[in-house]
Design a protein around this motif. Structure first.
Motif, short mmCIF file in Angstrom:
data_model
loop_
_atom_site.label_atom_id
_atom_site.label_comp_id
_atom_site.label_asym_id
_atom_site.label_seq_id
_atom_site.Cartn_x
_atom_site.Cartn_y
_atom_site.Cartn_z
N GLU B 18 91.76 -64.58 -32.76
CA GLU B 18 93.18 -64.90 -32.54
C GLU B 18 93.83 -65.45 -33.81
OE1 GLU B 18 93.78 -67.30 -29.12
OE2 GLU B 18 92.84 -65.83 -27.79
N PRO B 19 95.09 -65.10 -34.04
CA PRO B 19 95.76 -65.59 -35.24
C PRO B 19 95.95 -67.10 -35.19
CG PRO B 19 97.30 -64.38 -33.83
CD PRO B 19 95.95 -64.22 -33.22
N THR B 20 95.93 -67.71 -36.36
CA THR B 20 96.12 -69.15 -36.47
C THR B 20 97.47 -69.41 -37.13
OG1 THR B 20 93.75 -69.48 -36.69
CG2 THR B 20 95.16 -71.25 -37.50
N ALA B 21 98.29 -70.24 -36.48
CA ALA B 21 99.64 -70.50 -36.99
C ALA B 21 99.59 -71.13 -38.37
CB ALA B 21 100.38 -71.42 -36.02
N GLY B 22 100.37 -70.60 -39.30
CA GLY B 22 100.51 -71.20 -40.62
C GLY B 22 99.45 -70.77 -41.62
N LEU B 23 98.41 -70.09 -41.13
CA LEU B 23 97.30 -69.72 -42.01
C LEU B 23 97.77 -68.78 -43.12
CD1 LEU B 23 94.09 -70.11 -42.02
CD2 LEU B 23 94.05 -67.77 -41.21
N ASP B 24 98.49 -67.72 -42.72
CA ASP B 24 98.92 -66.72 -43.72
C ASP B 24 99.85 -67.33 -44.77
OD1 ASP B 24 97.43 -64.92 -42.38
OD2 ASP B 24 99.10 -63.89 -41.40
N GLU B 25 100.73 -68.24 -44.31
CA GLU B 25 101.67 -68.87 -45.24
C GLU B 25 100.92 -69.73 -46.26
OE1 GLU B 25 101.90 -68.72 -42.00
OE2 GLU B 25 103.91 -68.06 -41.42
N ALA B 102 92.10 -75.84 -39.87
CA ALA B 102 92.55 -74.92 -38.82
C ALA B 102 91.42 -73.98 -38.40
CB ALA B 102 93.75 -74.10 -39.33
N ARG B 106 89.17 -73.72 -34.54
CA ARG B 106 88.78 -72.50 -33.81
C ARG B 106 87.27 -72.45 -33.58
NH1 ARG B 106 93.15 -69.04 -33.50
NH2 ARG B 106 94.12 -70.33 -31.94
#
Lengths: 167, 472
Positions: B18-25, B102, B106
């Motif tokens: 599942e994607p983690t908020a803010g990770l890509d940024e 983060a 998970r």
């Protein structure tokens, strides 16, 4: 390709391949040269310091006491040939050829091909100025055996995973 | 279907996808800085200045904000001093620390195991040393050159610093890091002709080394001692040309009946680059009796063994003696689900540092684009067989044919993956357990004996030479 560039543990250099060290105890691709230390065939107290410069293939061979090698007049001596052979065993022919900037005829380099390609170009013989620093690098290399192990954690090693890939 | 009640048994691998908020940024800001570093900070181009500003922007809401903003400005003008470069390294490290946190959240959800949130104490003071300043000066030269600008002259500047640092145990961490880093850079000179640059990796190594030049940063203080039973799970090996470390991951059961916890015990040593394969075990074996216990499938009984707040045992053979036989898979099935993980030191909060013991079973092995995968709870988890040491009985083929696996859950370039430490598989209709570190304590395996012999010969030649030449 972009995955590799975004990887913290990208493997950049393959590990050295195991080889027998009696004849050529030390070989490295460093300081713009293939350089190393070759045991004398006749005197166990004596070693030769041999090197070939990348690009120009200027070669030099002398004893650790700075006496010139009798075989290295006008062309590669047996010490230099042994150095190339062992470098190919340790690093793989492709990496050695790339470092020395040798292009072999059939594109699939091996030790003989790399040596022949350089030899055929009649490279110049250099002075033995590099012998002292190369020998001191050999001593530095040996000194690694004298360093004490530690059981304190070394978290930095997490960036250096092993790899099963060979050179 | 995965049962709602985990009971600590099955891993919720689906959560890892599942994607983690803010990770890509956060990673985008890291990448922007890494690109700036690749070009070098001597005469930064507008794109590099933008990258530096992006890093500063990403930490604008933190206590680092003012110092990093100033450092980014100065660096963009090609006028960064050493303190500015340290500030930039700190900003990048802080960002990756948040990524680490983060990702670990998970991992804790997926494994369903308790995790110790107590923050690790700040490392102790260590006297400022001239060598640290020399190392920092070299790292700052690198940052100005950029990876595209490195040549033999600038890279060779590390050699003297490393040689002077290696004998001092207090400087071993930085010395080992610089040694491995400089060897990679040397092999890639001149940088101008590189086809591609390992931007994330080299920026990681540069930032970490730069922060380790701050006096006191590299301390790993022992905070207490432990007494009880140690149940090994497996061995993880890390190596570069001139260093090796073996880390045993284990479950520790306190003698006083307290909660079991995950611990590690390691040993590391610098080495000549020609000592490889089984030769690594030979260097390490005499200094960690635990390696023999792992090969024999034994537990060990510890008495007053020193331990850090991060759960690293600082091993001394005098505090340990061999215990009862203990099967790693029994440990993984029974003891691991109840074991508490430990917190990570501030500086070590980095995705590359994540290595969480997990037990997987009932998966389907498959292939995805040449990579082995285990499908667990409907999610295909990549299996990193490349990390299995060559000097051992475990092979990628055995991993692919396995039915149960003890591994380390890791994360790199955007995905979780599992590194096998041991597997259960069937050989000639018999169920067997094969351990990556099976040869750690020695072996009677035919291939292993041959590898040991070759390694013994190599070290004997070097020691003979060293005996003649080093003491003259």
């Amino acid at each position: 390709m972009s995955d590799w560039e975004r990887s913290s543990t990208a493997r950049v250099i393959p590990p050295a391949r195991p080889r027998k060290l009696a004849k050529v105890p030390f070989v490295e691709l460093a300081d713009g040269r293939l350089q190393g230390v070759v045991s004398s065939g006749s005197d166990i107290e004596r070693v030769y310091v041999s090197s070939i410069a990348a690009g120009s293939w200027t070669f030099a061979c002398s004893t650790n006491n700075n006496r010139p090698c009798g075989g290295a007049r006008g062309g590669f001596c047996n010490h230099i040939r042994a150095l190339v052979n062992e470098a190919v065993l340790q690093y793989g022919a492709e990496r050695v050829a790339r470092y020395l900037r040798v292009e072999t005829a059939d594109g699939e380099p091996d030790a003989q091909g790399v040596t022949d390609a350089m030899s055929a170009a009649r490279p110049p013989q250099g002075d033995t100025a590099a012998a002292a620093p190369v020998f001191s690098r050999f001593l530095r290399h040996l000194a690694y055996l004298e360093l004490a192990p530690t059981t304190a954690p070394l978290p930095e090693m997490q960036w250096f995973p092993p790899t099963r890939a060979v050179a | 279907m995965v049962p709602a009640d985990q009971g600590g048994g099955v891993m919720r691998a689906d959560l890892l996808a599942e994607p983690t908020a803010g990770l890509d940024e956060a990673l985008a800001a890291v990448d922007a800085f890494d690109r700036a570093l690749t070009g070098g900070l001597l005469r930064p181009q507008p794109a590099q200045a933008a990258g530096l500003a992006e890093l500063a922007g990403a930490v604008a809401g933190t206590p680092l904000a003012a110092r990093v903003a100033e450092a980014a400005d100065r660096a963009a003008a090609g006028a960064a001093g050493e303190d500015h470069l340290v500030a930039l390294a700190a900003a990048r490290t802080a960002l990756l620390g948040s990524v680490h946190d983060a990702l670990m959240t998970r991992v804790v959800e997926a494994t369903g195991r308790p995790h110790d949130e107590e923050p690790a104490p700040a490392p102790g003071e260590q006297p400022a040393v001239n060598l640290l300043a020399a190392a920092r000066s070299w790292l700052c030269d690198l940052a100005r050159c950029g990876w595209r600008g490195i040549d033999h002259e600038v890279v060779s500047g590390a050699a003297q610093v490393v040689s002077a640092m290696l004998p001092d145990p207090a400087l071993r961490r930085l010395a080992t890091l610089l040694d491995g880093f400089a060897a990679e850079l040397a092999a890639c000179c001149p940088g101008a002709t590189l086809d591609r640059v390992p931007e994330r990796r080299w920026a990681d190594l540069w930032s970490r080394a730069t922060l380790l030049t701050v006096p006191g940063a590299a301390g790993t203080p022992v905070t207490s001692t432990v007494t009880g039973r140690l149940l090994p799970l497996g061995v993880d090996v890390q190596e570069h040309a001139t260093a090796v470390q073996a880390q045993v991951h284990a479950v520790f059961e306190p003698a006083d009946g307290g909660t079991p916890r995950l611990v590690r015990a390691g040993v590391s040593v610098p080495k000549p680059d020609t000592v490889v394969g089984a030769g690594l075990w030979q260097l390490l074996r005499p200094h960690l009796s635990l390696l023999a216990a792992v090969s024999e499938g034994r537990s060990m009984d510890l008495a007053d063994m020193p331990v850090t707040a991060e759960g690293d045992l600082v091993w001394a053979d005098g505090h340990a003696r061999p215990g009862e036989p203990a099967d790693a898979f029994a440990t993984a099935r029974v003891a691991l689900p109840t074991a508490t993980g430990t917190a990570t030191a501030a500086l070590d909060r980095h995705p590359a540092r994540i290595a969480v013991p997990v037990f997987l079973e009932g998966y389907t092995a498959g292939q995805d684009d040449g990579t082995l995968t285990f499908t667990v709870a409907g999610h295909a988890l990549a299996v990193d067989t490349d990390r299995v040491p060559a000097a051992g009985p475990l092979t990628p083929e055995a991993v692919a044919a396995s039915g149960a696996c003890i591994g380390l859950l890791r994360w790199d370039n955007g995905a979780y993956r599992v590194q096998p430490l041991a597997v259960e598989t069937t050989v000639r209709k018999k169920a067997v357990a094969i351990h990556a570190g099976g040869w750690a304590g020695g072996t009677t395996d035919k291939a292993g004996v041959k590898a040991e012999k070759a390694a013994t010969d190599a070290v004997a030649v070097l020691r003979e030479r060293a005996g003649k030449l080093l003491r003259k």
